[in-house]
Design an enzyme around this catalytic site. Structure first.
Site, PDB file in Angstrom:
ATOM      1  N   THR A 326      -0.292   7.501  -1.570  1.00  0.00           N
ATOM      2  CA  THR A 326      -0.011   6.183  -1.868  1.00  0.00           C
ATOM      3  C   THR A 326       0.054   5.445  -0.610  1.00  0.00           C
ATOM      4  O   THR A 326      -0.241   6.070   0.581  1.00  0.00           O
ATOM      5  CB  THR A 326       1.689   5.784  -2.037  1.00  0.00           C
ATOM      6  OG1 THR A 326       2.389   6.167  -0.954  1.00  0.00           O
ATOM      7  CG2 THR A 326       2.084   6.829  -3.112  1.00  0.00           C
ATOM      8  N   CYS A 327      -0.084   4.094  -0.460  1.00  0.00           N
ATOM      9  CA  CYS A 327      -0.154   3.172   0.503  1.00  0.00           C
ATOM     10  C   CYS A 327       0.958   3.121   1.550  1.00  0.00           C
ATOM     11  O   CYS A 327       0.884   2.305   2.266  1.00  0.00           O
ATOM     12  CB  CYS A 327      -0.760   1.864   0.150  1.00  0.00           C
ATOM     13  SG  CYS A 327      -2.648   1.794  -0.035  1.00  0.00           S
ATOM     14  N   ASP A 328       1.919   3.639   1.153  1.00  0.00           N
ATOM     15  CA  ASP A 328       3.168   3.434   1.970  1.00  0.00           C
ATOM     16  C   ASP A 328       3.128   4.218   3.426  1.00  0.00           C
ATOM     17  O   ASP A 328       2.661   5.584   3.326  1.00  0.00           O
ATOM     18  CB  ASP A 328       4.237   3.882   1.226  1.00  0.00           C
ATOM     19  CG  ASP A 328       5.789   3.540   1.793  1.00  0.00           C
ATOM     20  OD1 ASP A 328       5.729   3.353   3.188  1.00  0.00           O
ATOM     21  OD2 ASP A 328       6.762   3.589   1.399  1.00  0.00           O
ATOM     22  N   GLY A 329       3.313   3.746   4.403  1.00  0.00           N
ATOM     23  CA  GLY A 329       3.149   4.462   5.708  1.00  0.00           C
ATOM     24  C   GLY A 329       4.202   5.651   5.771  1.00  0.00           C
ATOM     25  O   GLY A 329       4.082   6.675   6.588  1.00  0.00           O
ATOM     26  N   ASN A 365       2.655   2.645  -6.909  1.00  0.00           N
ATOM     27  CA  ASN A 365       1.292   2.454  -6.607  1.00  0.00           C
ATOM     28  C   ASN A 365       0.315   2.746  -7.652  1.00  0.00           C
ATOM     29  O   ASN A 365      -0.799   3.043  -7.453  1.00  0.00           O
ATOM     30  CB  ASN A 365       1.083   3.119  -5.329  1.00  0.00           C
ATOM     31  CG  ASN A 365       0.193   2.495  -4.268  1.00  0.00           C
ATOM     32  OD1 ASN A 365       0.167   3.103  -2.980  1.00  0.00           O
ATOM     33  ND2 ASN A 365      -0.145   1.501  -4.648  1.00  0.00           N
TER      34      ASN A 365
END
Ligand SMILES: *Cc1c(COP(=O)(O)O)cnc(C)c1O
Length: 378
Positions: A326-329, A365
């Site tokens: 996913t694009c979550d840090g 996402n």
């Protein structure tokens, strides 16, 4: 499962994949019963609610701990569908509804089943009296959770000083308290928690008896730890302590049950994911895989669990980061895994990931939860 089998399954089904080995489920259940012969195991369905797991554990002899109406119905409908001679007549011999806080609608729906439900306060007692008067009750006690990885005592359990009053209050309202219960916290590596909790429960039952109320059921909850790493002492040792306290503190005719979740399912599952990206950041090698902490690895967030990522390849290793898809840090599965040099499309696997993992998968996402396959079902 051997590495060969894992790779063959990943090839057949694709990734991300969760493989549940039912031979391990049966082995874990047998081990639980062998080491705690006086204790009936009520599998805590929330650890992993796959219907296939419920079926295998039911056939092995388990009962069930549910904590929501959908969980209750899933287990109940499974049991109802069995031929009569294969099942017990009283539903509560097979199911306990162990969430101390229940919505009014749930109580109204549960009442027809004459369920066994837990409570830990007067408000809940009034709700049960009004909406599920046919329920049998189990009082949840607050016990020390020191050293357990997942703490529960700040959310549930009555103060021990109030316990007998709550039992008397229930009987005076025309309800029946069948048992007392506790939960020492999940992944309880401090075995003393069980010893203290058993002593607290025994004292409450003795005082209840002195006030005219015989309690017949002792529910010792969940928390039985899984050997995620070598620091966890063996289950045999914990069972020895529990058995000694049970023999010392409780009469032979007290029915004893437990609600193991993690212990039965954690070691039965392996997750296989595929490397979809590779980069160097601040000089460190980073892999990106097609699973995430929003999916199979949700336990990293919700279960305070750290899983190891292993490679099927050999070779010199270095410390790497493995990120989720996913694009979550914050979607990092591990910041420090020793891995050999790998390529895009290589596979990684994580063992002991059957509890509190894919059960909490989301669609965050746009990524679907991992496919689940069951092996060795009979
Ligand atoms: C979650 C839960 C369990 C299972 O706990 P484990 O630590 O997985 O064994 C048992 N009982 C209750 C009431 C629970 O909430």
């Amino acid at each position: 499962m051997t590495q060969k089998q894992l790779q063959a399954l990943a090839k057949e089904h694709g990734t991300p994949l969760v493989i549940i080995d039912h031979a391990v489920l049966r082995r874990n259940y047998a081990s639980f019963r062998r080491h705690l012969p006086r204790v009936q195991a009520y599998y805590a369905v929330k650890a992993n609610p796959a219907p296939e797991i419920i079926q295998t554990l039911y056939e092995a002899g388990a009962s069930f701990d549910v904590a929501s109406m959908p969980e209750f119905l899933m287990v109940h409908q499974y049991i109802e569908a069995l031929p009569k001679k294969q099942r017990q007549d009283f539903i509560w011999d097979k199911i306990i509804y162990a969430n101390p806080i229940k919505p009014r609608e749930t109580l109204e729906e549960l009442d027809q089943y004459k369920p066994l439900v837990t409570y830990d306060n007067s408000e809940e007692l009034r709700k049960i009296k009004k909406h599920a008067p046919q329920a049998g009750l189990v009082l949840r006690l607050r016990v020390p959770n020191t050293g357990s990885i997942v703490e529960l005592s700040s959310k549930f359990g009555c103060d021990v000083a109030d316990a007998v009053d709550l039992i008397v209050e229930a009987f005076e309202a025309g309800l029946t308290v069948e048992g007392v219960s506790f939960h020492v916290g999940s992944q309880c590596v401090n075995f003393d928690n069980y010893v203290q909790a058993l002593n607290i429960a025994a004292a409450v039952m003795t005082e209840a008896r002195s006030r005219g109320h015989e309690i017949k059921i002792l529910d010792i909850g969940g928390g039985f730890p899984v050997p995620y790493d070598s620091h966890v002492k063996p289950f045999e040792e914990l069972a020895g302590k529990i058995n000694a306290e049970i023999d010392r503190l409780f009469a032979k005719d007290i029915e004893i049950l437990a609600e193991p979740g993690r212990f039965l399912v954690a070691t039965a599952a392996t997750a296989v994911s595929r490397i979809i990206g590779k980069a160097y950041r601040d000089g460190k090698k980073c892999y990106y895989v097609d699973d995430s902490v929003y999916h199979t690895f949700s336990g990293i967030v919700f279960d305070h669990c750290q899983y190891h990522m292993k490679s099927f390849r050999r070779g010199e290793t270095e410390i790497c980061t493995v990120f989720g898809q996913t694009c979550d840090g914050m979607d990092a599965i591990t910041q420090s895994e020793n891995l050999p040099d790998l390529d895009i499309d290589d596979l990684l696997y994580s063992e002991n990931i059957g509890a509190y993992s894919n059960a909490s998968s989301t669609w965050f996402n746009g990524f679907a939860p991992a496919k689940v396959v069951h092996v060795n079902r009979d």
